[in-house]
Design a protein around this motif. Structure first.
Motif, mmCIF file in Angstrom:
data_model
loop_
_atom_site.group_PDB
_atom_site.id
_atom_site.type_symbol
_atom_site.label_atom_id
_atom_site.label_comp_id
_atom_site.label_asym_id
_atom_site.label_seq_id
_atom_site.Cartn_x
_atom_site.Cartn_y
_atom_site.Cartn_z
ATOM 1 N N GLN A 290 0.845 -1.195 -0.062
ATOM 2 C CA GLN A 290 0.056 -0.130 0.169
ATOM 3 C C GLN A 290 1.047 1.133 -0.094
ATOM 4 O O GLN A 290 1.721 1.391 0.873
ATOM 5 C CB GLN A 290 -0.938 0.100 1.261
ATOM 6 N N GLU A 291 0.420 2.341 -0.929
ATOM 7 C CA GLU A 291 1.436 3.542 -0.849
ATOM 8 C C GLU A 291 0.863 4.139 0.291
ATOM 9 O O GLU A 291 -0.168 4.357 0.972
ATOM 10 C CB GLU A 291 0.730 4.235 -2.050
ATOM 11 N N ILE A 292 1.982 5.028 1.134
ATOM 12 C CA ILE A 292 1.783 5.891 2.135
ATOM 13 C C ILE A 292 1.047 7.063 1.564
ATOM 14 O O ILE A 292 1.222 7.500 0.640
ATOM 15 C CB ILE A 292 3.320 6.081 2.697
ATOM 16 N N PRO A 293 -0.150 7.027 2.336
ATOM 17 C CA PRO A 293 -0.791 8.096 2.035
ATOM 18 C C PRO A 293 -0.130 9.418 2.181
ATOM 19 O O PRO A 293 0.717 9.829 2.984
ATOM 20 C CB PRO A 293 -2.112 8.326 3.208
ATOM 21 N N ALA A 294 -0.564 10.634 1.518
ATOM 22 C CA ALA A 294 0.294 11.892 1.204
ATOM 23 C C ALA A 294 0.641 12.468 2.684
ATOM 24 O O ALA A 294 1.565 13.058 3.043
ATOM 25 C CB ALA A 294 -0.194 12.752 0.357
ATOM 26 N N ARG A 295 -0.509 12.564 3.355
ATOM 27 C CA ARG A 295 -0.562 13.215 4.539
ATOM 28 C C ARG A 295 0.425 12.562 5.553
ATOM 29 O O ARG A 295 0.497 13.134 6.728
ATOM 30 C CB ARG A 295 -1.916 13.544 5.293
ATOM 31 N N PHE A 296 0.949 11.517 5.392
ATOM 32 C CA PHE A 296 1.701 10.682 6.342
ATOM 33 C C PHE A 296 3.270 10.657 5.843
ATOM 34 O O PHE A 296 3.927 10.017 6.566
ATOM 35 C CB PHE A 296 1.317 9.008 6.737
ATOM 36 N N THR A 297 3.499 11.475 4.925
ATOM 37 C CA THR A 297 4.940 11.236 4.229
ATOM 38 C C THR A 297 5.745 11.980 5.076
ATOM 39 O O THR A 297 7.137 11.433 4.940
ATOM 40 C CB THR A 297 5.071 11.445 2.870
ATOM 41 N N ASP A 298 5.582 12.761 5.974
ATOM 42 C CA ASP A 298 6.566 13.333 6.854
ATOM 43 C C ASP A 298 6.758 12.805 8.144
ATOM 44 O O ASP A 298 7.134 13.390 9.035
ATOM 45 C CB ASP A 298 6.178 14.984 6.969
ATOM 46 N N ARG A 299 6.308 11.352 8.493
ATOM 47 C CA ARG A 299 5.916 10.928 9.674
ATOM 48 C C ARG A 299 7.161 10.015 9.930
ATOM 49 O O ARG A 299 8.031 9.662 8.700
ATOM 50 C CB ARG A 299 4.736 10.238 9.797
ATOM 51 N N HIS A 302 8.356 2.796 9.957
ATOM 52 C CA HIS A 302 9.153 1.581 10.364
ATOM 53 C C HIS A 302 8.541 0.725 9.225
ATOM 54 O O HIS A 302 7.288 0.451 9.012
ATOM 55 C CB HIS A 302 8.629 1.232 11.502
ATOM 56 N N GLN A 303 9.490 -0.195 8.558
ATOM 57 C CA GLN A 303 9.231 -1.285 7.699
ATOM 58 C C GLN A 303 9.489 -2.618 8.379
ATOM 59 O O GLN A 303 10.464 -2.989 8.697
ATOM 60 C CB GLN A 303 10.052 -1.183 6.496
ATOM 61 N N HIS A 304 8.296 -3.080 8.826
ATOM 62 C CA HIS A 304 8.191 -4.274 9.647
ATOM 63 C C HIS A 304 8.675 -5.562 8.936
ATOM 64 O O HIS A 304 9.653 -6.242 9.456
ATOM 65 C CB HIS A 304 6.974 -4.440 10.348
ATOM 66 N N ASN A 305 8.061 -5.801 7.785
ATOM 67 C CA ASN A 305 8.501 -6.718 6.755
ATOM 68 C C ASN A 305 7.923 -6.456 5.516
ATOM 69 O O ASN A 305 7.383 -5.313 5.167
ATOM 70 C CB ASN A 305 8.174 -8.307 7.427
ATOM 71 N N ARG A 306 7.832 -7.244 4.707
ATOM 72 C CA ARG A 306 7.321 -7.043 3.277
ATOM 73 C C ARG A 306 5.918 -6.993 3.380
ATOM 74 O O ARG A 306 5.292 -6.645 2.590
ATOM 75 C CB ARG A 306 7.920 -8.194 2.217
ATOM 76 N N LEU A 307 5.075 -7.544 4.331
ATOM 77 C CA LEU A 307 3.788 -7.431 4.327
ATOM 78 C C LEU A 307 3.079 -6.340 5.100
ATOM 79 O O LEU A 307 1.958 -6.063 4.759
ATOM 80 C CB LEU A 307 3.270 -8.654 4.956
ATOM 81 N N ILE A 308 3.988 -5.785 5.939
ATOM 82 C CA ILE A 308 3.305 -4.489 6.614
ATOM 83 C C ILE A 308 4.470 -3.656 7.054
ATOM 84 O O ILE A 308 5.539 -3.762 7.337
ATOM 85 C CB ILE A 308 2.657 -5.103 8.185
ATOM 86 N N LYS A 309 3.828 -2.354 7.103
ATOM 87 C CA LYS A 309 4.795 -1.219 7.502
ATOM 88 C C LYS A 309 4.025 -0.278 8.261
ATOM 89 O O LYS A 309 2.675 -0.335 8.341
ATOM 90 C CB LYS A 309 5.365 -0.550 6.181
ATOM 91 N N ASN A 310 4.738 0.683 8.926
ATOM 92 C CA ASN A 310 3.998 1.429 9.962
ATOM 93 C C ASN A 310 4.402 3.035 9.725
ATOM 94 O O ASN A 310 5.586 3.290 9.549
ATOM 95 C CB ASN A 310 4.067 1.431 11.531
ATOM 96 N N VAL A 311 3.506 3.801 9.884
ATOM 97 C CA VAL A 311 3.843 5.293 10.150
ATOM 98 C C VAL A 311 3.319 5.828 11.446
ATOM 99 O O VAL A 311 2.176 5.114 11.902
ATOM 100 C CB VAL A 311 3.195 6.153 8.944
ATOM 101 N N ALA A 312 3.804 6.923 12.033
ATOM 102 C CA ALA A 312 3.213 7.550 13.250
ATOM 103 C C ALA A 312 2.285 8.501 13.153
ATOM 104 O O ALA A 312 2.075 9.083 12.075
ATOM 105 C CB ALA A 312 4.528 8.005 13.988
ATOM 106 N N PHE A 313 1.214 8.418 14.118
ATOM 107 C CA PHE A 313 0.149 9.612 14.154
ATOM 108 C C PHE A 313 0.925 10.873 14.676
ATOM 109 O O PHE A 313 1.432 10.850 15.679
ATOM 110 C CB PHE A 313 -1.046 9.119 14.935
ATOM 111 N N ASN A 314 0.180 11.969 14.313
ATOM 112 C CA ASN A 314 0.677 13.282 15.172
ATOM 113 C C ASN A 314 -0.107 13.362 16.389
ATOM 114 O O ASN A 314 -1.386 12.517 16.447
ATOM 115 C CB ASN A 314 0.428 14.653 14.132
#
Length: 413
Positions: A290-299, A302-314
């Motif tokens: 899944q592409e990282i939504p534009a509003r999260f690109t400055d956060r 963390h790339q957990h593995n090839r199946l899942i990744k994470n971005v932080a909330f403000n």
């Protein structure tokens, strides 16, 4: 004794395939109970439960379905009837496992049939859309099994036979081998995101086991939370410890890693006592593709593995998350207690780690306290991190008090 498998399908359009599937089950020593869910046509051979029996269960007739002129509406009524008949047949002891095959129509109906059967009853769906995002998490029974029907849209062929023969062996083998769950001891339902991000499950598991409870831990990456919610809503647990809210914040912010819009409501609807904490509510899960939504690109990322990744909330998003949690808990019909954690909600939320955000955490804590007070939801504020021993101690202190007060049944050592 030979096991009996309920075989469900549209025998007008998939007669050859269903007959082949039933023959493979019988060849392995199983019995078959066939259910036709066709609307327009008729099977070559009579089935044990006819399409007229199925629609009759909801007070309809086949002619009435055809007169609707809308295939979707007609098949929804057929699905409702099939689910009722499936449950009635199971309650009468007529079968030991179910299997259904189909495309989108057949899969839609099969999901309803599987959802009315208790956990532990083998339920297999052979589908041309197995694994597809078309299948919403909240439609699936907690232990349903899918098999991709490769090359199976129309007619028998070597690929199709390979899928169907494996499916026949799978459902019959499961019916022979299954050890249905026995609830001799009270069951605790717990959520977690794994032992690296959230570490409480190991010490809590040990303490609860020592007190005579069985513990089922659900991985909150979509399907786990879906199963947890369904079982909690059915009253399957003596108490829940719902300490990982990843799926709730995911659905609030548009991730496909979702357990459905009803996350954090099942225990509340059934009146099950629930202990709740905001574990992993500071990060958004995204599918690896899944592409990282534009509003999260400055956060933080963390790339957990090839199946899942994470971005932080403000901070503002974390306020939204706090309000959403309390809103759901305020609707609960049973005992509810929330733990506010002032020093972090997952392992990456520590000083020096990728998701550490003191401002964001402070915003969550402030909003949670305000909403909890406004909605009169019982809570404790803890000066610790969710992975600290102090959190486990606080949880067990509240749990033991509930046992002493008769809110949660005592364990059986």
């Amino acid at each position: 004794m030979a096991k009996t498998i309920l075989v469900i399908g549209t025998f007008d359009t998939k007669d050859d395939e269903l007959e082949y599937l039933m023959a493979r089950i019988k060849a392995q020593g199983g019995n078959v109970l066939s259910m036709d869910v066709s609307v327009l046509g008729d099977p070559t051979n009579p089935t044990d439960i006819s399409k007229h029996d199925v629609v009759g269960a909801v007070g309809e007739t086949i002619d009435g379905l055809i007169a609707l002129g809308e295939e979707g509406e007609a098949f929804e009524k057929m699905s409702a009837g099939a689910a009722l008949v499936t449950r009635r047949l199971f309650d009468e002891g007529k079968f030991d496992g179910m299997i259904s095959l189909g495309g989108t129509m057949g899969t839609d109906l099969a999901l309803d049939c599987a959802s009315v059967l208790p956990i532990g009853v083998p339920k297999y769906i052979v589908s041309t859309v197995a694994g597809s995002p078309l299948i919403a998490a909240d439609r699936m029974a907690a232990d349903v099994q899918f098999i991709l029907w490769a090359g199976g849209l129309y007619g028998l062929n070597p690929l199709c036979k390979s899928s169907l023969s494996q499916a026949a062996g799978a459902v019959l083998g499961a019916a022979k081998a299954v050890e249905p769950p026995s609830f001799d001891r009270p069951m605790i339902g717990m959520t977690s995101l794994g032992s690296s991000c959230l570490k409480y499950m190991k010490p809590l598991h040990a303490e609860l086991t020592k007190r005579g409870y069985d513990i089922a831990v659900f991985h909150t990456t979509g399907m786990g939370g879906m199963a947890f919610e369904r079982l909690a809503a059915e009253g399957a647990f003596a108490c829940v410890m719902d300490f990982s809210q990843q799926e709730l914040v995911n659905v609030l912010h548009g991730s496909v890693v979702s357990a459905g819009a009803d996350r954090l409501t099942g225990a509340g609807r059934s009146g099950t006592p629930q202990l709740v904490a905001p574990g992993a509510s500071d990060i958004l899960d995204l599918a690896g593709w899944q592409e990282i939504p534009a509003r999260f690109t400055d956060r933080g990322f963390h790339q957990h593995n090839r199946l899942i990744k994470n971005v932080a909330f403000n901070a503002e998003e974390r306020r939204e998350n706090a309000a959403a949690m309390v809103e759901r808990l305020a609707e609960a019909t049973g005992p509810t207690h929330f733990f506010v954690l002032e020093q972090g909600v997952e392992e990456w939320d520590r000083e020096g780690q990728a998701a550490h955000d003191p401002e964001g955490l402070a915003a969550f804590v402030e909003e949670a306290k305000i909403k909890l007070a406004e909605n009169d939801v019982a809570h404790d504020t803890l000066q610790c991190h969710i992975n600290d021993p102090e959190f486990v101690a606080a949880v067990m202190s509240k749990f033991d008090a509930w046992v002493a007060d008769g809110i949660v049944p005592a364990g059986k050592v």
